[in-house]
Design a protein around this motif. Structure first.
Motif, PDB file in Angstrom:
ATOM      1  N   SER A 102      28.781 -31.521  11.622  1.00  0.00           N
ATOM      2  CA  SER A 102      29.129 -30.511  10.623  1.00  0.00           C
ATOM      3  C   SER A 102      29.669 -31.209   9.379  1.00  0.00           C
ATOM      4  O   SER A 102      30.345 -32.227   9.472  1.00  0.00           O
ATOM      5  CB  SER A 102      30.161 -29.517  11.170  1.00  0.00           C
ATOM      6  N   VAL A 103      29.329 -30.672   8.224  1.00  0.00           N
ATOM      7  CA  VAL A 103      29.750 -31.237   6.944  1.00  0.00           C
ATOM      8  C   VAL A 103      30.919 -30.419   6.421  1.00  0.00           C
ATOM      9  O   VAL A 103      30.899 -29.190   6.455  1.00  0.00           O
ATOM     10  CB  VAL A 103      28.580 -31.231   5.935  1.00  0.00           C
ATOM     11  N   HIS A 104      31.943 -31.110   5.934  1.00  0.00           N
ATOM     12  CA  HIS A 104      33.160 -30.469   5.430  1.00  0.00           C
ATOM     13  C   HIS A 104      33.367 -30.842   3.967  1.00  0.00           C
ATOM     14  O   HIS A 104      33.626 -31.999   3.648  1.00  0.00           O
ATOM     15  CB  HIS A 104      34.379 -30.902   6.255  1.00  0.00           C
ATOM     16  N   HIS A 105      33.249 -29.847   3.102  1.00  0.00           N
ATOM     17  CA  HIS A 105      33.436 -30.042   1.664  1.00  0.00           C
ATOM     18  C   HIS A 105      34.817 -29.617   1.199  1.00  0.00           C
ATOM     19  O   HIS A 105      35.254 -30.011   0.137  1.00  0.00           O
ATOM     20  CB  HIS A 105      32.401 -29.228   0.871  1.00  0.00           C
ATOM     21  N   THR A 106      35.523 -28.804   1.983  1.00  0.00           N
ATOM     22  CA  THR A 106      36.749 -28.162   1.517  1.00  0.00           C
ATOM     23  C   THR A 106      37.878 -29.123   1.189  1.00  0.00           C
ATOM     24  O   THR A 106      38.697 -28.833   0.330  1.00  0.00           O
ATOM     25  CB  THR A 106      37.261 -27.142   2.553  1.00  0.00           C
ATOM     26  N   THR A 117      32.980 -35.182   3.954  1.00  0.00           N
ATOM     27  CA  THR A 117      33.123 -35.867   5.235  1.00  0.00           C
ATOM     28  C   THR A 117      32.388 -35.053   6.294  1.00  0.00           C
ATOM     29  O   THR A 117      32.058 -33.891   6.092  1.00  0.00           O
ATOM     30  CB  THR A 117      34.601 -36.007   5.642  1.00  0.00           C
ATOM     31  N   GLY A 118      32.153 -35.674   7.425  1.00  0.00           N
ATOM     32  CA  GLY A 118      31.477 -34.993   8.514  1.00  0.00           C
ATOM     33  C   GLY A 118      32.262 -35.104   9.802  1.00  0.00           C
ATOM     34  O   GLY A 118      33.127 -35.972   9.948  1.00  0.00           O
ATOM     35  N   ARG A 149      31.017 -39.615   3.157  1.00  0.00           N
ATOM     36  CA  ARG A 149      31.830 -40.829   3.008  1.00  0.00           C
ATOM     37  C   ARG A 149      32.435 -41.292   4.318  1.00  0.00           C
ATOM     38  O   ARG A 149      32.762 -42.463   4.484  1.00  0.00           O
ATOM     39  CB  ARG A 149      32.908 -40.653   1.954  1.00  0.00           C
ATOM     40  N   ALA A 150      32.586 -40.376   5.272  1.00  0.00           N
ATOM     41  CA  ALA A 150      33.180 -40.734   6.561  1.00  0.00           C
ATOM     42  C   ALA A 150      32.781 -39.699   7.604  1.00  0.00           C
ATOM     43  O   ALA A 150      32.448 -38.559   7.270  1.00  0.00           O
ATOM     44  CB  ALA A 150      34.700 -40.792   6.446  1.00  0.00           C
TER      45      ALA A 150
END
Length: 177
Positions: free
Chosen positions: A82-86, A95-96, A130-131
Motif C-alpha cells: 500500500s502507498v501512503h501519501h498522507t 512511502t509504502g 522513498r521507503a
C-alpha cells in the motif's frame, strides 16, 4: 503479518523451482483472486500471524497485491503493497507498507517469498517510493536479507503505525529505496 521462515540461502532462478513442485509465476492480483487470497491467508490468521480480512476486503484491495500463481491457477503466495501519501511533505516521494505476506505451507522455503518480495521492491521503485515499511511477528529474516532493518514505528506512515496492535508484539522493519 508474518514471513515464512525460508532456508537461509541465496536463490538463483534455478533454485526457485523445487523438485516435484510445479513452476510458478508472479503477477498483479485481480479482484477475482479475492477468494484465493482469503484462503491463502486463513492458516496465518488462525495462527495469529495475520489480521483477518474478508474476501470483500481482498477484492477491494486486490490492486495492492502481487500473487505467486502455480501453472494450474492455484495461488501459492501473496504480498500487499500500500502507498501512503498522507505523511509526505509536498514534493517528497511517498512511502509504502508491505502487508499480508503469506506463502502456502508446501511452498515455504522454495523461493516463493523471495520472488514476491523482489517483485514488490521493483513495484515500489517503479512508483518512486522513498521507503518501505513492514511489521512482522516472525523472524523477519527474509526482509533482513533484502535490505530491511529494524525501525521505530514513529518513522512509518502514522495511520499504519497507529493501526498496529501492541498485543501482537510485531517488529517494524524498514528499507530505504
Amino acid at each position: 503479518m508474518i514471513t515464512a521462515t525460508p532456508r537461509p540461502a541465496t536463490l538463483s532462478p534455478r533454485a526457485l523451482r523445487s523438485p516435484g513442485l510445479p513452476a510458478f509465476s508472479v503477477r498483479p492480483a485481480r479482484p477475482d483472486d479475492a477468494a484465493g487470497l482469503a484462503a491463502l491467508s486463513r492458516p496465518f490468521v488462525r495462527s495469529g500471524a495475520l489480521r483477518e480480512r474478508t474476501q470483500a476486503q481482498y477484492a477491494c484491495q486486490a490492486r495492492d497485491f502481487l500473487v505467486a500463481e502455480a501453472a494450474d491457477g492455484t495461488l501459492e503466495g501473496c504480498l500487499g503493497l500500500s502507498v501512503h501519501h498522507t505523511d509526505t511533505p509536498a514534493g517528497r516521494p511517498a512511502t509504502g507498507v508491505l502487508y499480508s505476506f503469506c506463502v502456502a505451507g508446501h511452498r515455504q522455503g522454495c523461493g516463493v517469498g523471495a520472488r514476491l518480495l523482489h517483485a514488490a521492491l521493483a513495484r515500489a521503485r517503479s512508483q518512486s517510493l522513498r521507503a518501505l515499511f513492514t511489521a512482522t511477528t516472525g523472524s523477519g529474516r527474509l526482509f533482513l536479507r533484502h535490505g530491511f532493518a529494524p525501525a521505530c514505528p514513529s518513522t512509518a506512515p502514522a495511520a499504519w503505525a497507529q493501526s498496529l496492535d501492541p498485543r501482537r508484539n510485531a517488529r517494524v522493519l524498514a528499507c530505504a529505496l
